[in-house]
Design a protein around this motif. Structure first.
Motif, short mmCIF file in Angstrom:
data_model
loop_
_atom_site.label_atom_id
_atom_site.label_comp_id
_atom_site.label_asym_id
_atom_site.label_seq_id
_atom_site.Cartn_x
_atom_site.Cartn_y
_atom_site.Cartn_z
N ILE A 11 0.83 -1.20 0.00
CA ILE A 11 0.00 0.00 0.00
C ILE A 11 0.87 1.26 0.00
CG2 ILE A 11 -1.68 1.33 1.34
CD1 ILE A 11 -2.82 -1.40 2.28
N ASP A 12 1.93 1.25 0.79
CA ASP A 12 2.83 2.41 0.87
C ASP A 12 3.46 2.74 -0.48
OD1 ASP A 12 2.32 2.78 3.53
OD2 ASP A 12 4.13 1.75 4.23
N GLU A 13 3.75 1.70 -1.26
CA GLU A 13 4.48 1.88 -2.52
C GLU A 13 3.56 1.96 -3.74
OE1 GLU A 13 7.92 -0.69 -3.15
OE2 GLU A 13 7.73 -1.37 -1.07
N ALA A 14 2.28 1.67 -3.57
CA ALA A 14 1.40 1.44 -4.72
C ALA A 14 1.29 2.64 -5.65
CB ALA A 14 0.01 1.02 -4.23
N GLU A 15 1.13 3.82 -5.11
CA GLU A 15 0.93 5.00 -5.96
C GLU A 15 2.15 5.26 -6.83
OE1 GLU A 15 -1.91 7.74 -7.26
OE2 GLU A 15 -2.09 6.12 -5.80
N THR A 16 3.32 5.17 -6.23
CA THR A 16 4.57 5.39 -6.98
C THR A 16 4.79 4.30 -8.00
OG1 THR A 16 5.56 6.52 -5.08
CG2 THR A 16 7.06 5.66 -6.76
N ALA A 17 4.55 3.05 -7.61
CA ALA A 17 4.82 1.91 -8.49
C ALA A 17 3.88 1.86 -9.69
CB ALA A 17 4.72 0.61 -7.71
N THR A 18 2.64 2.33 -9.53
CA THR A 18 1.64 2.18 -10.59
C THR A 18 1.35 3.46 -11.36
OG1 THR A 18 -0.22 2.69 -9.11
CG2 THR A 18 0.49 0.38 -9.25
N GLY A 19 1.69 4.60 -10.76
CA GLY A 19 1.31 5.86 -11.37
C GLY A 19 -0.17 6.16 -11.20
N GLY A 20 -0.81 5.51 -10.23
CA GLY A 20 -2.26 5.69 -10.01
C GLY A 20 -2.99 4.41 -10.39
N ILE A 21 -3.55 3.72 -9.41
CA ILE A 21 -4.12 2.39 -9.64
C ILE A 21 -5.40 2.49 -10.47
CG2 ILE A 21 -5.04 0.32 -8.53
CD1 ILE A 21 -3.42 1.13 -6.02
N ARG A 22 -5.45 1.69 -11.52
CA ARG A 22 -6.68 1.58 -12.32
C ARG A 22 -7.34 0.21 -12.18
NH1 ARG A 22 -7.89 5.87 -11.78
NH2 ARG A 22 -9.50 5.74 -13.39
#
Length: 370
Positions: free
Chosen positions: A136-147
């Motif tokens: 969860i901590d890394e998700a935004e950076t890793a995905t560029g915004g979850i779709r």
């Protein structure tokens, strides 16, 4: 730090896990316990020899030392017990999921929420599993915004519970409420958005087919697919199978966005891992960028003491640490009554969709107002 003296309501399988984790906390103890089953009551007394063994909620609340509460009783009792506590001595509460089990409970929940003067934290342990929290901590950076978000749980059948209450939909709310409200809470938490539409297919295919309890045939489901559209435009899917205990990992979560994918793989309880296969697997987080390609895997080990204390990858302990800080006013409640409401509402909608074969619009069918 001030001491937390828990009054514990329900010391079955999950209550015993809470007892073991409370024993690992600093400045915390079990001061009083209410458990009607004699076998579980004996086990609880042995685990917490200093606790007063109460015969009712009123007796438990009369123990002056008690300054916070844990509810780990069967699902259908949670709301009723919260209402009784509110009427006698409303202390801070950590209440196990699900918060309620039927749509008609929501008006009572709304009244409780409006009037209860102390913190209520809904127990959603999966948020606090170290690999899930890391993802969860890394998700935004890793995905560029979850779709797209997918949660897959392949696990063992429902375990035996006191009085077999978890074999009947009317006592559990149904599998997609009882078991899966954790995952629906994770979806909202990870996507930071509310659901608008639910589509599901599920049923009872393998487990408990010929079981009868008190003249009632077990009707608890053992598999399902659930697809949920969110207000943000993201979509999520749950894949549940409860006859897949041969899997290496019990939970696998993946989140994908325009720049990449992040996954976590979480093993099941170590006590179920076959000894002939050696040490149980270690949880993983894997980041797979689109450019440059090249997945990177990191193992997320969990303190062996925490693994030995329960079946949830150490998350019960970390949840209690945060609850302790909330009780002391150091931090806000992280899993609110509104969060607990949403998790159940999504489960109820999924059960309804699977039964009717129709999508359920959560914008119009609210199951009460959170």
């Amino acid at each position: 730090m001030a001491r937390l003296n828990y009054g514990i309501i329900g010391c079955g399988m999950m209550g015993q896990e809470h007892l073991r984790n409370i024993a690992l906390l600093q400045d915390a103890t079990a001061a009083a316990i209410l458990e009607p089953d004699p076998v579980m009551r004996k086990a609880a007394a042995e685990a917490a020899p200093g606790a007063v063994m109460a015969g009712s909620i009123a007796e438990l609340l009369a123990v002056k030392a008690v300054n916070c509460l844990l509810i780990a009783s069967p699902n259908y009792l949670h709301l009723r017990q919260l209402e009784e506590i509110a009427a006698i001595r409303p202390l801070p509460v950590l209440v196990e999921k699900p918060l309620f089990t039927a749509p008609e409970d929501t008006l009572r929940l709304a009244a409780l929420r409006a009037a209860y003067p102390a913190p209520i934290w809904v127990a959603m342990e999966y948020r606090y599993m170290p690999p899930v929290a890391s993802m969860i901590d890394e998700a935004e950076t890793a995905t560029g915004g979850i779709r797209m978000l997918t949660i897959r749980e392949h696990r063992f059948p429902f375990l035996q519970k006191i009085g077999d209450w978890n074999r009947l939909n009317r006592k559990t709310g149904g599998t997609l409420v009882e078991k899966c409200c954790h995952f629906f809470d994770l979806m909202r938490h990870i996507l930071r958005s509310d659901p608008v539409r639910v589509m599901a297919s599920g049923g009872q295919s393998v487990n408990h087919l010929d079981e009868v309890y008190g003249g009632e045939r077990s009707d608890i489901w053992d598999n399902a697919y659930v697809i949920i559209d969110f207000a943000s435009g993201a979509r999520a899917m749950l894949e549940l199978c409860m006859f897949a205990e041969g899997s290496r990992y019990q939970e696998e979560i993946s989140a994908i966005g325009p720049t990449g994918k992040i996954e976590c793989h979480v093993p099941g309880p170590g006590r179920f891992w076959p000894k002939h296969l050696g040490e149980p697997p270690v949880a993983q987080v894997i980041v797979s960028p689109r450019d440059p390609k090249g997945p990177k895997m990191v193992e997320i080990p969990v303190d062996p003491k925490l693994l030995a204390a329960g079946d949830h990858n150490g998350s019960t302990f970390y949840q209690h640490q945060r609850f302790q800080r909330a009780v002391l006013g150091v931090q806000p409640v992280e899993v609110t009554l509104e969060d607990g409401w949403w998790a159940v509402a999504m489960g109820i909608a999924a059960q309804e969709s699977a039964v009717t074969g129709k999508a359920v619009d959560l914008a119009s069918v609210r199951y009460g107002v959170p």
